[in-house]
Enzyme design. Structure first.
Site, mmCIF file in Angstrom:
data_model
loop_
_atom_site.group_PDB
_atom_site.id
_atom_site.type_symbol
_atom_site.label_atom_id
_atom_site.label_comp_id
_atom_site.label_asym_id
_atom_site.label_seq_id
_atom_site.Cartn_x
_atom_site.Cartn_y
_atom_site.Cartn_z
ATOM 1 N N LYS A 170 4.809 -38.275 17.752
ATOM 2 C CA LYS A 170 5.021 -37.037 18.679
ATOM 3 C C LYS A 170 3.734 -36.734 19.414
ATOM 4 C CE LYS A 170 9.519 -36.173 18.033
ATOM 5 N NZ LYS A 170 10.581 -36.726 19.341
ATOM 6 N N ASP A 204 6.087 -40.288 21.877
ATOM 7 C CA ASP A 204 7.015 -39.608 22.430
ATOM 8 C C ASP A 204 6.487 -37.976 22.800
ATOM 9 O OD1 ASP A 204 9.454 -38.205 23.258
ATOM 10 O OD2 ASP A 204 10.561 -38.397 21.296
ATOM 11 N N GLU A 252 7.178 -42.341 25.526
ATOM 12 C CA GLU A 252 8.706 -41.987 25.877
ATOM 13 C C GLU A 252 8.635 -40.598 26.457
ATOM 14 O OE1 GLU A 252 10.599 -41.754 22.154
ATOM 15 O OE2 GLU A 252 12.254 -40.758 22.767
ATOM 16 N N ASP A 307 13.878 -40.923 27.588
ATOM 17 C CA ASP A 307 14.826 -40.383 26.627
ATOM 18 C C ASP A 307 15.729 -39.157 27.295
ATOM 19 O OD1 ASP A 307 16.247 -39.442 24.402
ATOM 20 O OD2 ASP A 307 14.476 -38.659 23.531
ATOM 21 N N LYS A 357 20.957 -43.024 23.156
ATOM 22 C CA LYS A 357 21.690 -42.212 22.280
ATOM 23 C C LYS A 357 22.921 -41.828 22.480
ATOM 24 C CE LYS A 357 17.380 -39.847 20.850
ATOM 25 N NZ LYS A 357 16.380 -38.701 21.039
HETATM 26 O O1 OSB Z 1 12.972 -37.089 21.320
HETATM 27 O O2 OSB Z 1 13.523 -38.720 20.169
HETATM 28 C C1 OSB Z 1 13.526 -37.517 20.311
HETATM 29 C C2 OSB Z 1 15.082 -35.976 17.011
HETATM 30 C C3 OSB Z 1 15.532 -35.100 17.484
HETATM 31 C C4 OSB Z 1 15.815 -34.792 19.008
HETATM 32 C C5 OSB Z 1 15.048 -35.586 19.661
HETATM 33 C C6 OSB Z 1 14.265 -36.888 19.384
HETATM 34 C C7 OSB Z 1 14.136 -36.899 18.041
HETATM 35 C C8 OSB Z 1 13.352 -37.795 17.407
HETATM 36 C C9 OSB Z 1 13.582 -38.823 16.484
HETATM 37 O O3 OSB Z 1 12.351 -38.109 17.761
HETATM 38 C C10 OSB Z 1 14.020 -38.490 14.956
HETATM 39 C C11 OSB Z 1 14.691 -39.273 14.124
HETATM 40 O O4 OSB Z 1 14.228 -40.409 13.605
HETATM 41 O O5 OSB Z 1 15.937 -39.318 13.913
HETATM 42 MG MG MG Z 2 12.740 -38.760 22.304
#
Ligand code: OSB
Ligand code: MG
Length: 353
Positions: free
Chosen positions: A164, A189, A214, A239, A263
């Site tokens: 992140k 991300d 991302e 995303d 997703k």
């Molecule tokens: O932005 O991908 C995202 C988790 C919750 C909400 C948004 C995101 C995420 C993650 C993935 O980054 C975490 C996981 O492995 O479940």
């Molecule tokens: Mg994401």
């Protein structure tokens, strides 16, 4: 094959995470989901999981808005209906605007139910292949803990790590982490944390050598994402921007990204997710399956989704033990040599406990 829906049950599951998940927008310490079970006339039970968060930091929906919409709107629309295919659920819900995470939870349960009545694993039911699914883990921690967490991930057999990021993060630190683990693939991300006036900061992250970045900008920032795709060498992946099929078309038309994060929950379930997969396949758009800090029921659906052709990048697929002391499925999801094996049992392939 037709199925009559005889019973729909909602159950709240609440559990603390084994360690806090720190993203730019929110710190998640505890998770509440709604487990949806749908019983058909033959007695099989299908399961879905509503993965909206407690507050609207990732999507506009919350677990409370989803509970309301499920109980008051969607359950009555589906109850006692006879349906010939799971795609029909989307049509039954046609008069209900938005609320895709609520819709997804109940729709996923119906797909599981149909696969079970057919006696087929869900991955086979949707036309996937029984390949091992590449695992992937997310590091959402204080900058000083990133290296330690990446080392732990590597030790546990993960070969893909998503970090992140946000504009104020130190690029040199990220470079040194990545250089220390040449055997791993790294994603970044940003969860939309960059803005027009921090575009040059994003260019600095371009030098880190991530496989992709991302969602650098906000979810409606098509032009900024198009500029990023044009000016950065790192692939741009969307995303939050992809809330429906039309958003994928928008991304393609505006050349606003290279890769789509699938997703199912954000898209409204299997029917829409399968349409997105088809559109991406047609346009050779890269895809991978994203995570939602979810439990095993949602994960099992997502693993089945990842078995489709064209989903080439490793998804957010960590072992049950990564987030949870105890998952809600049996057996739990485990990672072996960087992979997760698909279950051969009917439907999602796991018993719900
Ligand atoms: O932005 O991908 C995202 C988790 C919750 C909400 C948004 C995101 C995420 C993650 C993935 O980054 C975490 C996981 O492995 O479940
Ligand atoms: Mg994401």
């Amino acid at each position: 094959m037709a199925v009559t829906i005889r019973d729909i049950h909602l159950k709240t599951v609440r559990q603390p995470l084994r360690s806090p998940f720190k993203a730019v927008l929110q710190q998640v310490e505890e998770r509440e989901i709604i487990l949806v079970s749908v019983t058909g006339d033959v007695g099989d039970v299908g399961y879905g999981e509503c993965v909206a968060f407690e507050t609207p930091w990732y999507t506009e929906e919350t677990i409370t808005s989803c509970r309301f919409v499920l109980e008051q709107v969607l359950v009555p629309l589906l109850m006692n209906k006879t349906i010939g295919s799971p795609q029909e659920v989307w049509n039954l819900f046609a008069a209900v605007k938005g609320n895709r995470m609520a819709k997804a939870a109940i729709e996923m349960a119906v797909w599981d139910l149909f696969a079970k009545q057919q006696g087929e694993p869900l991955w086979k039911f949707i036309g996937g292949s029984p390949q091992p699914i590449s695992a992937g883990i997310v590091v959402a921690a204080d900058p000083l803990k990133i290296e330690e967490q990446v080392a732990l991930a590597a030790q546990s057999g993960y070969r893909r790590v998503k970090i992140k990021i946000h504009p104020d993060m130190e690029v040199a630190l990220l470079k040194s982490v990545i250089a220390a683990f040449p055997e791993l693939q790294f994603f970044a991300d940003a969860n939309g944390s960059f803005q027009k006036d921090s575009f040059n900061r994003l260019q600095a992250f371009d030098e880190v050598d991530f496989a992709l970045i991302e969602q650098p900008f906000g979810e409606r920032e098509w032009a900024l994402h198009a500029q990023a795709k044009k000016e950065l060498k790192t692939k741009i992946c969307l995303d939050e921007s992809i809330a429906c099929l039309e958003d994928v078309q928008q991304m393609i038309d505006q050349q606003a990204g290279d890769i789509v994060v699938l997703k199912m929950s954000r898209l409204g379930g299997w029917t829409e997710a399968l349409k997105v997969v088809r559109l991406c396949q047609t346009h050779s758009i890269g895809m991978w399956v994203g995570g939602m800090i979810e439990f095993g029921v949602s994960k099992a659906h997502n693993l089945a989704l990842a078995s489709l052709p064209g989903i080439v990048y490793p998804g957010d697929f960590s072992a049950s033990q990564h987030f949870w002391e105890k998952d809600i499925i049996d057996p739990e999801i485990t990672v072996e040599n960087g992979n997760i094996l698909l279950s051969n049992r009917p439907g999602i392939g796991y018993r719900v406990v």
